[in-house]
Write an enzyme that holds these catalytic residues in place. Structure first.
Site, PDB file in Angstrom:
ATOM      1  CE  LYS A  79     -15.434 -61.420  11.978  1.00 40.30           C
ATOM      2  NZ  LYS A  79     -16.754 -60.756  12.111  1.00 40.30           N
ATOM      3  CB  SER A 159     -17.023 -59.799  15.903  1.00 37.54           C
ATOM      4  OG  SER A 159     -17.628 -60.004  14.634  1.00 37.54           O
ATOM      5  CB  SER A 183     -19.333 -57.627  13.168  1.00 41.76           C
ATOM      6  OG  SER A 183     -19.789 -58.144  14.397  1.00 41.76           O
TER       7      SER A 183
END
Lengths: 508, 520
Positions: A79, A159, A183
């Protein structure tokens, strides 16, 4: 069709070792697939040169029988809120659009030391503030299970939607996300992959650009529980650079005896408060089916109560915004990141830099958080929120360790991960970020409040053909039990996370 | 005499000659002074990062990723800073807390890269200490004062901003960013600038003997802010002002005295004192309002989530635990503190309190004293302290030399005092030797006495000759003396000294003069 796609990480490294396939080939395919599946918008940035170089080194190691372990040569994604040395790390925000970290996050370093090959940095909500991967300056990520990727597509969740997508689309075998309120687990559930949020402090946060320091945990995406464990074993354990890591040395978890799990020794709790408003029938049905499955196979399944659950999301929101207000204070355009082109005064420079660099969601949380932290409000909001957080923690402690009189003690809690399957993008963005998160994080954020481990595993497809996942939670540092139960369920439900048309359509 | 000398030191280490007590004294009004002191800790590395904590490194060369607030970096507490903090707290009689915590204090400033300072607001390292210190005011008897130390906390220093007015640019140096500080918050237990300066002077002695802080105020290693208010006695404290930017021990007294005076004048003219931050301007010798501090700040304190609570072993007996810092074992390593040294000196050498205060205030002077007393058998302590304080220190002050930079070795001083004690030289020759040796420290005292012909004249005939000559030249003085004005003798003694080129044994001269003037 690529044969290696269906392999587990252990099988893949077995093939590397016997020479039937090379890391270089698999990494080539990964990079190819990433480009072919570009419309999913899983990646913010690919790192092909670095990846090919790593793959070549891995080739050599296998040739010389000097491989570093099961992750050697395995393509992974990370990420874009984990610092990668000399590789731009943006947090999907304008503020860090030009930020090139001078060091590697501990997670990245440990993965590299294990031989894993970094394919690229994945998409996310700006500074991880969201639950849809829709608030990125690079555009939203699309759910690979959508029938229509042009007009009526579903969100990937967030996310860490980019990381979930990279794994769900078969581009990578595993990916790193972060999990502050769900997330990792939320997009794992929506994309039909495994998403693990380990115990707070088990994995170093050094190099993870913080959202909420007291809740952030690096998360792991994989296509099955075994792969997830292989990644966990490579990255977990104390780190001198993160004072909040648990100092006890991490003992690698060995799950080779998974088949022998005797469910008669396992106590499962079904917390009644998770049967909440907005829970879809399909998710409820899935939840009950799996509970029945466990019970029918000998597990002790009990209903339990976590009475402070409903307060959790509000308290989470307050604590989140306070820490956000504080953590975002460093983005002033002086040392790094976006800087506005105004130099009339330092104050003007700050104001314009921050006005241009942050999106509305970030700005709203900064303003709200600062309001809560004002001297006159501190007791009323922040301090009270901390007290409720403790109550939520105690709820979990009670069911796992110290039940009251007639209550049952449990090893693992079984709950939904999300209330529904993945919403349509258009429906999702019609709501405010606050409302989105209040619904999306309902089942996931309590584990962050308490610091306990939780995992989301895919169970089945909904009528719309979208994955439905369930969440398991356990007490701190009880990852082994969590993963064993998750592995058992995985075997029973036989969910094929690569069984969707888009994966093959794009590659043909 | 001693007091005046001590106070005339021109470096930041001493007090000031210009000490003025507040001129206007409103009847029945009292002034109240409280101090907040920031001391940079003497450590190799910073409070939460591994970068160097050395003063004067090239700009922005001692900056880690953490110090520059690179996202993803985390604070790691420097154990050495905690140990120094604990040591200092114990020396100041504090209660060291078993658990203390770190907080973030938010404000935007270019030299604060992260947007907040990590400090200890809610639960500090230590509380409830006290400091007792001698207060020296010219013309008054030295007295002891006590100030309560409310809190001692660990915190980060900020970087430094440099403003280029011509180019309209601000430049930032982050070498100091994240340097370790202890903040000491004293209760408003003081009344005057002199008391405040004396407190700081004592604190400096303690911090130096503990090796906690270099205490170089000119380098910003020790910074003092003062809270000042006035009130009518019997009434609650008045509105206070805070004075910052006090750059030397001398300025502490000046700034506070000025501010008390200013507040008195405001009151006299019927004005109102406002709660404000003022800055000491050393050139105009006045306090002026700080413009950018006018807006009331809300620091939005929040617990620092990246640092677990700091736990210490406060058990008096069990100090074995390896990982946790033991307060008891640190406490065993604390050296003799200045007040102990003073009372030991007074006891062992029968020194007066004032002399003991001066010796302890100047480490080098004290070392000279001890070495002379040990190596010159039978020498009276008073002879030594008189020479060190009246002659050596005066020389240093006149030459503007820090006593620490004085070129005389212990051997030099031992030899000079030995010669003085034996009567080989007189005091005047001793003074000359200081000057000679300071310029040329390689020579031995014995050689210098010979080369410069400094031996004292003790020959009775020669002394008689000088005396008779002086008596002839000072008929007036002789008459005055014989009519009972004893002081008139000094004029004749002075003449003898001149005639003998300052080499006559003055004791013998006085005895001889007294004898013959009485008989005549």
């Amino acid at each position: 069709m690529k044969r290696h796609l269906q392999l587990s990480i252990k099988q893949l490294s077995g093939f590397y070792a016997d020479g039937s396939i090379s890391p270089r080939t698999v990494v080539d395919h990964s990079l190819d697939d990433a480009i072919k599946l570009k419309r999913l918008n899983a990646f913010i940035r690919l790192s092909p040169e670095k990846a090919l170089h790593q793959a070549k080194e891995s080739d050599h190691r296998y040739e010389n029988k000097e491989q570093l372990g099961v992750l050697d040569g395995v393509p992974i994604a990370i990420k874009d809120n984990f610092c990668t040395k000399e590789l731009t790390t943006t947090c999907a925000s304008r503020m860090l659009s030009n930020f090139v970290p001078p060091f590697n996050a501990t997670v990245c370093e440990r993965l590299a030391n294990a031989g894993a090959v970094l394919i690229g940095k994945t998409n996310m909500d700006q500074f991880a503030m969201g639950s849809g991967t829709v608030d990125s300056i690079f555009g939203p990520s699309k759910n690979i299970w959508s029938n229509d990727l042009v007009d009526k597509w579903h969100i990937a969740g967030g996310s860490s939607g980019g990381s979930a997508t990279a794994v769900a689309a078969g581009i990578c075998y595993a990916a790193i996300g972060s999990d502050t309120g769900g997330s990792t687990r939320n997009p794992a559930a929506y994309c039909g992959v495994v998403g693990l949020k380990p115990t707070y402090g088990l994995i170093s946060r050094h190099g993870l650009i913080p959202l909420v320091n007291s809740m952030d945990v690096p998360g792991i995406f994989a296509r099955n529980v075994g792969d997830c464990l292989d990644v966990l074993n490579a990255i977990a354990g104390p780190d001198d650079r993160d004072s909040t890591t648990i100092r006890k040395p991490f003992r690698k978890i060995d799950m080779s005896f998974n088949e022998e799990l005797d469910l008669r020794n396992v106590r499962i709790g079904i917390p009644k408060e998770y049967h909440c408003e907005g829970l879809s029938n399909e998710v409820l049905e899935t939840w009950m089916k799996v509970a029945d499955l466990l019970e029918d196979s000998g597990a002790h399944v009990h209903q339990v109560s976590l009475p402070n659950t409903s307060a959790s999301i509000f308290v989470y929101s307050i604590l989140n915004q306070c820490e956000v207000a504080s953590n975002m204070a460093r983005y002033d355009g002086i040392e790094y990141g976006h800087r506005a082109e105004i130099e009339s005064s330092t104050e003007e420079l700050y104001a314009n830099t921050r006005a241009e660099g942050f999106n509305t969601v970030v700005k709203t949380r900064i303003l709200t958080g600062n309001y809560f932290l004002l001297r006159k409000n501190y007791h009323k909001y922040f301090e009270k929120a901390l007290r409720v957080r403790r109550l939520i923690s105690e709820d979990f402690k009670r069911v796992f360790e110290t039940p009251k009189n007639d209550e049952n003690i449990v090893d693992v809690l079984l709950t939904p991960t999300t209330l529904t399957d993945a919403p349509l993008y258009n429906d999702f963005v019609s709501q405010s970020n606050r409302d989105q998160c209040a619904v999306q994080d309902f089942c996931t954020q309590p584990a962050n409040m308490a610091g306990i481990p939780a995992i989301s595993i895919p169970i089945r497809l909904s009528k719309r053909g979208l994955p439905i996942g369930l969440q398991l939670m356990s007490k701190s540092l009880n990852e082994e039990m969590l993963l064993r139960v998750a592995g058992w369920i995985e075997q029973q439900v036989e969910f094929d996370c690569l069984a969707n048309e888009q994966i093959y359509a794009a590659r043909s | 005499m001693y007091k005046k000398l001590l106070l005339s030191k021109s470096t930041s280490r001493g007090f000031s000659t210009q000490i003025q007590t507040a001129k206007t004294n409103l009847k029945n009004w009292k002034s109240v002074v409280g101090l907040e002191v920031h001391a940079q800790l003497l450590t190799d590395s910073k409070l939460f990062s591994g970068s160097s904590n050395e003063f004067g490194a090239p700009l922005n060369s001692a900056v880690s990723h953490f110090d520059a607030s690179i996202p993803g970096t985390l604070p790691v507490l420097n154990r050495k800073c905690v140990e120094i903090g604990v040591k200092t707290a114990i020396a100041l009689g504090c209660r060291v807390n078993e658990v203390s915590m770190f907080d973030r204090k938010h404000y935007f400033y270019a030299d604060l890269p992260v947007g907040y300072q990590i400090t200890q607001q809610r639960a500090a390292l230590a509380n409830d200490g006290e400091l007792t210190f001698p207060v020296i005011v010219p013309g008054k008897k030295t007295y002891y004062k006590k100030a309560r130390l409310l809190q001692l906390q660990l915190e980060q220093d900020s970087g430094k901003s440099l403003h280029d007015e011509e180019l309209k640019r601000s430049l930032v140096d982050l070498n100091r960013a994240g340097a370790p500080l202890i903040e000491l918050v004293f209760a408003p237990d003081l009344e005057t600038g002199e008391e405040a300066a004396s407190l700081v002077k004592e604190l400096i002695l303690i911090l130096k003997s503990l090796r906690s802080c270099s205490c170089k105020m000119e380098e910003g290693a020790l910074r003092v802010d003062a809270n000042i208010s006035i009130h009518r006695s019997g009434e609650p404290f008045g509105v206070r002002t805070e004075v910052k930017n006090i750059g030397s021990v001398r300025s502490i007294s000046q700034a506070i005295t000025f501010e008390i005076q200013r507040q008195f004048e405001v009151k006299l003219n019927g004005g109102v004192i406002t709660n404000e931050t003022r800055s000491w301007d050393a050139t105009t010798r006045s306090t002026v309002p700080m413009r950018d501090k006018e807006v009331l700040q809300d620091y939005r304190f929040m617990p620092e989530p990246n640092l677990p609570p700091l736990r210490l072993n406060t058990s008096a007996t069990d100090t074995s635990c390896s990982d946790i810092i033991s307060v008891a074992s640190i406490s065993r390593g604390i050296p003799e503190l200045p007040e102990d040294t003073r009372s030991n000196l007074i006891k062992k050498y029968q020194l007066s309190q004032d002399v003991a205060v001066i010796l302890v205030n100047e480490a080098k002077l004290l070392q000279y004293f001890i070495s002379i007393m040990e190596h010159v058998p039978g020498i009276p302590a008073k002879l030594v302290t008189n020479f060190l304080i009246n002659d050596l220190l005066t020389f240093c002050n006149k030459r503007n030399v820090d006593i620490e930079d004085c070129q005389l070795s212990y051997i030099h001083l031992e030899d000079i005092l030995s010669a003085l004690h034996a009567g080989t030289i007189n005091l005047q020759a001793g003074r000359e030797l200081i000057e000679i040796i300071h310029e040329n420290p390689s020579q031995k005292v014995q050689t210098l006495i010979k080369d410069h012909n400094l031996e004292q004249i003790t020959d009775e005939k020669m002394i008689e000759q000088f005396c008779r000559q002086a008596i002839e030249q000072h008929e007036q003085a002789v008459k005055q003396y014989q009519s009972g004005k004893k002081k008139a003798l000094f004029a004749i003694v002075g003449e003898v000294s001149k005639l003998s080129k300052q080499k006559a044994n003055m004791k013998m001269v006085v005895a001889f003069l007294e004898k013959i003037l009485k008989s005549e």
